[in-house]
Every structure is written in structure tokens, then in C-alpha cells.
Motif scaffolding. Sequence first.
Motif, PDB file in Angstrom:
ATOM      1  N   LEU A  96       0.625  -1.408   0.176  1.00 45.61           N
ATOM      2  CA  LEU A  96      -0.081   0.606  -0.548  1.00 45.61           C
ATOM      3  C   LEU A  96       0.516   1.767  -0.174  1.00 45.61           C
ATOM      4  CD1 LEU A  96      -2.800   0.734  -0.207  1.00 45.61           C
ATOM      5  CD2 LEU A  96      -2.735   1.014   2.287  1.00 45.61           C
ATOM      6  N   GLY A  97       2.076   1.354   0.553  1.00 41.79           N
ATOM      7  CA  GLY A  97       2.876   2.366   0.342  1.00 41.79           C
ATOM      8  C   GLY A  97       2.577   2.945  -0.864  1.00 41.79           C
ATOM      9  N   LEU A  98       3.175   1.973  -1.892  1.00 40.86           N
ATOM     10  CA  LEU A  98       2.902   2.679  -3.720  1.00 40.86           C
ATOM     11  C   LEU A  98       2.154   3.145  -3.654  1.00 40.86           C
ATOM     12  CD1 LEU A  98       3.936  -1.234  -4.882  1.00 40.86           C
ATOM     13  CD2 LEU A  98       5.626   0.749  -4.916  1.00 40.86           C
ATOM     14  N   ARG A  99       1.083   3.620  -2.550  1.00 42.73           N
ATOM     15  CA  ARG A  99       0.754   5.161  -3.105  1.00 42.73           C
ATOM     16  C   ARG A  99       0.451   5.832  -3.413  1.00 42.73           C
ATOM     17  NH1 ARG A  99      -5.824   4.357  -3.006  1.00 42.73           N
ATOM     18  NH2 ARG A  99      -5.867   6.643  -4.216  1.00 42.73           N
ATOM     19  N   LEU A 100       1.923   6.258  -2.078  1.00 51.09           N
ATOM     20  CA  LEU A 100       2.805   7.183  -1.448  1.00 51.09           C
ATOM     21  C   LEU A 100       3.174   8.017  -2.582  1.00 51.09           C
ATOM     22  CD1 LEU A 100       2.289   7.187   2.221  1.00 51.09           C
ATOM     23  CD2 LEU A 100       0.538   8.897   1.082  1.00 51.09           C
ATOM     24  N   ASN A 101       3.183   9.723  -2.613  1.00 52.29           N
ATOM     25  CA  ASN A 101       4.675   9.526  -3.450  1.00 52.29           C
ATOM     26  C   ASN A 101       4.660  11.412  -2.292  1.00 52.29           C
ATOM     27  OD1 ASN A 101       6.115  11.566  -5.242  1.00 52.29           O
ATOM     28  ND2 ASN A 101       5.740  10.147  -7.400  1.00 52.29           N
ATOM     29  N   LEU A 102       6.082  11.332  -1.661  1.00 50.93           N
ATOM     30  CA  LEU A 102       6.392  12.301  -1.758  1.00 50.93           C
ATOM     31  C   LEU A 102       6.321  13.621  -2.200  1.00 50.93           C
ATOM     32  CD1 LEU A 102       8.375   9.656   1.066  1.00 50.93           C
ATOM     33  CD2 LEU A 102       6.210  10.328   1.910  1.00 50.93           C
ATOM     34  N   HIS A 103       6.799  13.255  -2.992  1.00 54.44           N
ATOM     35  CA  HIS A 103       7.031  14.900  -4.044  1.00 54.44           C
ATOM     36  C   HIS A 103       5.594  15.692  -3.958  1.00 54.44           C
ATOM     37  CE1 HIS A 103      11.025  14.009  -5.366  1.00 54.44           C
ATOM     38  NE2 HIS A 103      10.585  13.206  -5.631  1.00 54.44           N
ATOM     39  N   GLU A 304       5.199   2.597 -14.438  1.00 53.76           N
ATOM     40  CA  GLU A 304       3.782   2.771 -13.598  1.00 53.76           C
ATOM     41  C   GLU A 304       3.002   1.949 -13.844  1.00 53.76           C
ATOM     42  OE1 GLU A 304       2.821   6.505 -15.664  1.00 53.76           O
ATOM     43  OE2 GLU A 304       4.523   8.140 -15.159  1.00 53.76           O
ATOM     44  N   ARG A 305       3.064   1.185 -14.620  1.00 55.97           N
ATOM     45  CA  ARG A 305       2.425  -0.110 -14.816  1.00 55.97           C
ATOM     46  C   ARG A 305       2.375  -1.140 -13.777  1.00 55.97           C
ATOM     47  NH1 ARG A 305      -2.850  -1.540 -16.514  1.00 55.97           N
ATOM     48  NH2 ARG A 305      -2.584  -3.628 -17.388  1.00 55.97           N
ATOM     49  N   LEU A 306       3.737  -1.033 -13.588  1.00 57.40           N
ATOM     50  CA  LEU A 306       4.162  -2.309 -12.436  1.00 57.40           C
ATOM     51  C   LEU A 306       3.445  -1.782 -11.252  1.00 57.40           C
ATOM     52  CD1 LEU A 306       5.654  -4.619 -11.823  1.00 57.40           C
ATOM     53  CD2 LEU A 306       7.567  -3.936 -10.991  1.00 57.40           C
ATOM     54  N   THR A 307       3.613  -0.366 -11.104  1.00 60.07           N
ATOM     55  CA  THR A 307       3.133   0.132  -9.889  1.00 60.07           C
ATOM     56  C   THR A 307       1.658  -0.081  -9.447  1.00 60.07           C
ATOM     57  OG1 THR A 307       4.859   1.657  -9.307  1.00 60.07           O
ATOM     58  CG2 THR A 307       3.035   2.512  -7.964  1.00 60.07           C
ATOM     59  N   ALA A 308       1.040   0.331 -11.081  1.00 57.26           N
ATOM     60  CA  ALA A 308      -0.153   0.173 -10.517  1.00 57.26           C
ATOM     61  C   ALA A 308      -0.976  -1.052 -10.628  1.00 57.26           C
ATOM     62  CB  ALA A 308      -1.007   0.409 -12.601  1.00 57.26           C
ATOM     63  N   ASP A 309      -0.019  -2.093 -10.794  1.00 53.07           N
ATOM     64  CA  ASP A 309      -1.144  -3.833 -10.886  1.00 53.07           C
ATOM     65  C   ASP A 309      -0.865  -3.847  -9.837  1.00 53.07           C
ATOM     66  OD1 ASP A 309      -1.140  -3.747 -13.490  1.00 53.07           O
ATOM     67  OD2 ASP A 309       0.480  -4.112 -14.205  1.00 53.07           O
ATOM     68  N   LEU A 310       0.683  -3.449  -8.289  1.00 51.84           N
ATOM     69  CA  LEU A 310       0.895  -3.838  -7.119  1.00 51.84           C
ATOM     70  C   LEU A 310       0.411  -3.751  -6.613  1.00 51.84           C
ATOM     71  CD1 LEU A 310       5.219  -3.506  -7.094  1.00 51.84           C
ATOM     72  CD2 LEU A 310       3.832  -5.821  -7.022  1.00 51.84           C
ATOM     73  N   ALA A 314      -2.124  -5.063  -3.485  1.00 52.54           N
ATOM     74  CA  ALA A 314      -1.853  -4.452  -2.446  1.00 52.54           C
ATOM     75  C   ALA A 314      -3.828  -5.167  -1.961  1.00 52.54           C
ATOM     76  CB  ALA A 314      -1.654  -3.061  -2.470  1.00 52.54           C
ATOM     77  N   TYR A 315      -4.239  -4.307  -2.190  1.00 55.40           N
ATOM     78  CA  TYR A 315      -5.841  -3.931  -2.433  1.00 55.40           C
ATOM     79  C   TYR A 315      -6.380  -5.528  -2.377  1.00 55.40           C
ATOM     80  CZ  TYR A 315      -6.599   0.997  -1.362  1.00 55.40           C
ATOM     81  OH  TYR A 315      -5.980   1.994  -1.344  1.00 55.40           O
ATOM     82  N   VAL A 316      -6.286  -6.608  -2.998  1.00 55.35           N
ATOM     83  CA  VAL A 316      -6.964  -7.685  -3.496  1.00 55.35           C
ATOM     84  C   VAL A 316      -6.061  -8.371  -1.098  1.00 55.35           C
ATOM     85  CG1 VAL A 316      -6.559 -10.188  -3.928  1.00 55.35           C
ATOM     86  CG2 VAL A 316      -7.182  -8.300  -5.042  1.00 55.35           C
ATOM     87  N   LEU A 317      -4.574  -8.548  -2.202  1.00 59.23           N
ATOM     88  CA  LEU A 317      -4.588  -9.024  -0.500  1.00 59.23           C
ATOM     89  C   LEU A 317      -5.496  -8.511   0.877  1.00 59.23           C
ATOM     90  CD1 LEU A 317      -0.200  -8.819  -0.525  1.00 59.23           C
ATOM     91  CD2 LEU A 317      -2.003 -10.814  -0.918  1.00 59.23           C
ATOM     92  N   LEU A 318      -5.007  -6.831   0.989  1.00 57.70           N
ATOM     93  CA  LEU A 318      -5.917  -6.296   2.290  1.00 57.70           C
ATOM     94  C   LEU A 318      -7.305  -6.625   1.805  1.00 57.70           C
ATOM     95  CD1 LEU A 318      -4.715  -2.598   2.300  1.00 57.70           C
ATOM     96  CD2 LEU A 318      -4.007  -4.025   4.022  1.00 57.70           C
TER      97      LEU A 318
END
Length: 366
Positions: A96-103, A304-310, A314-318
Motif C-alpha cells: 500500500l506504500g506504493l500509493r504515496l508519492n512524497l513529492h 508506472e504499469r507495474l506500480t499500478a498492478d502492485l 495490495a488491495y486484493v491482499l488487504l
Amino acid sequence: MHIQSIQQINKPKQEFKQERKITGYRGFAAGLLLTLMLAIAAKYLAMLPFLNMMGQLVLAILLGVILRAVAGVPERTATGIQFSAKKLLRAGIILLGLRLNLHDIIQAGPKVLAIAVIHIVVTLVAVYMLIRAMKIDRKLGILTACGTAICGAAAVAAVAPQIKANDNEIAVSAATVAVLGTIFTLAYVAAYPLLGLSEAGYGIFAGATLHEVAHVIAASAPVGQQAADLAVIVKLTRVALLAPVALGLGLWENRRLRSQSAAADNTESSNSGISNTQRNFPVPWFIGGFLLMSGVNTVGILPERLTADLLVLAYVLLAMAMAGLGLGIDLKTFGRLGRKPFAAGLAGSLLLSLLGYVLIHVMGLK
């Protein structure tokens, strides 16, 4: 002859053990498959009108609760269900941390960060005080407070291991926050013409005060793209504060438990040569993974595509974890535990909305 007879006696025992082992594996796989099916069903249900405000995670809990109440849960599936509820939960939080872009959060400016911090602190303190005043179970109240203040069911799931909450407490808190978030989402959309806020101001207001990411999107999208974009950025700023809050609560819970058993701990530590701090310090490895994934996304290491898939994973696992929790909940227990936390969460949500509206005006963001 004697040796042969012993072998004949032992053979059925060995076969029985082997059969039990295979049955155990099958039961584990069945439990895992059951939570996966509920997670997938929740994902598609979350695409429907109205249900999209509840989100996949909460729908997974509700499906688990309903299935247990209607059809029951085979005992042999318990190990697989528990694996989903415990192990997959942590894996999902990490991804789920992949949702965050600190920039994006930095670019939103210090005012947005200030609003997020003030909201979380005030809501946590206020709801916790209500918990004590209403004599609600402490862990149940803390989870409800965190879900209200930070990011709904995901916050409940992340904080629960830190305070050693049980499955009932997790499921009741997540469902309570989801129902409250849905009510407030509908109220926000209806009240928008009366609030006197610009599209940007309303987006900040929604992102700063609503519970789930799904709630924020549902409430802001009808107003316009600018409102939706700002709402998500502000919401993710609150999500970014999940890690320090979870770590702080883990340290606090650890300190509280140490103080309760100080005499016994001191005796044991002196005998073993291990200090209380070393032995009891919480290790929130999954929170560290959450921050690491956030850093990976910020740097842009992954496509970006891999991030979206992950993130989908993440939401499937949660959702599998939430389904596992729901399958362990009895409706009578849910009804008994849920009333007071709902009242405390409602009061906290009202305070959160009022505070957000005032801060937006004070900071000139309307």
C-alpha cells in the motif's frame, strides 16, 4: 516375524499421519481460496453505485460476516483464513506504500500538511477521550479513532497489530468507520452548494476530513477534476502519517504493558540479562516496508504499469485479510461491540468536519 508385525502396526499410523497432513494442506488451501473469492467479489461489488463509497475492503468484511451467518465456515479452513487475516494483511500494508508519492505531498505545501497533522492529532485525542468517558473497550476505541482520523479500514488494519487487537475489534472498527464515512460522503455531496467553498477549497475539505480514499473520491469527483485531484493529494498526506502514528501507538502500548508488569519483568530481566527495552520493543517491520515502498514510488524505480498492478495486488491482499476477519465474526458479537464505538466515531467525525471547515477558512484555502 516379530519385526514384520511391528511394521504392520506402524504402517497404519504413518498413513494416518500422512493423511492428516494432506487434509491440513487442503483445508489451508480451501481457506485461502475462500478469502480470495470474497476479495474478488468485493472488488466487483465496489464498482457498483453507492457500494463504491464503502470500498472493497469493507465489502470484503461484510461478505465474510454474511457468509458465516448464512452458511457457516468449515473448521478445516481455519488455518487458511487465519493466514489471510494475519500474514496477507501485513503484505498488503507494505504494498500500500506504493500509493504515496512524497513529492506530491511536498508540492501541496505546508498548509495542507498542517491541516492533516492537526486533524489527526485532534481527532485521535478527542475520540480517545470519548472512549474513556463512554467506557468503551480501549483497543476497540483506539482502532475506531485511527480509522476515523487517518484512512479508514487500512489504518485499522495497520494499527491493530501494534496494540494487539483481536479479530472482533478489527472488524467492528473497520465496519464502523466505513458506515460513518459513507453517511458523511452523502452529506458532503448534498451540502456542497451550501458550504460556500470553491472547487479547490471543497477538494481540500473532503480530503482532510473523510475517512476512506473511496469516500474522498466519491465525494469530490462530482464537483470537478480540480476538487478530485486536491482531495486525493490531501488524503494521501493523511495516509503518509499512518506510519508514525502506528509506530507511536506501538511504543505507547509497549510502555503501558511494561508498567503493568514491572515487578515480574524486572525479575525476569535480571535473571536473563536482557533489558525490558530490548525484549519488549515493538518491531513494526510491515510499517518499515510501507515506508520503503513509499520511497520506491517517490524515486520512480518501478514502471508506472507495474506500480499500478502492485497496488491492485495490495488491495486484493488487504481484502483477503478483511474477508478472513469477517469470517471470524459472529453477528451477535458485532452487535454487542459496535454501538458505543459508532457513537464515539460519529462524534469524532462531526468534530473532524467542523474543524476542517474552520481551518480552511482560517488558512485562506476556501
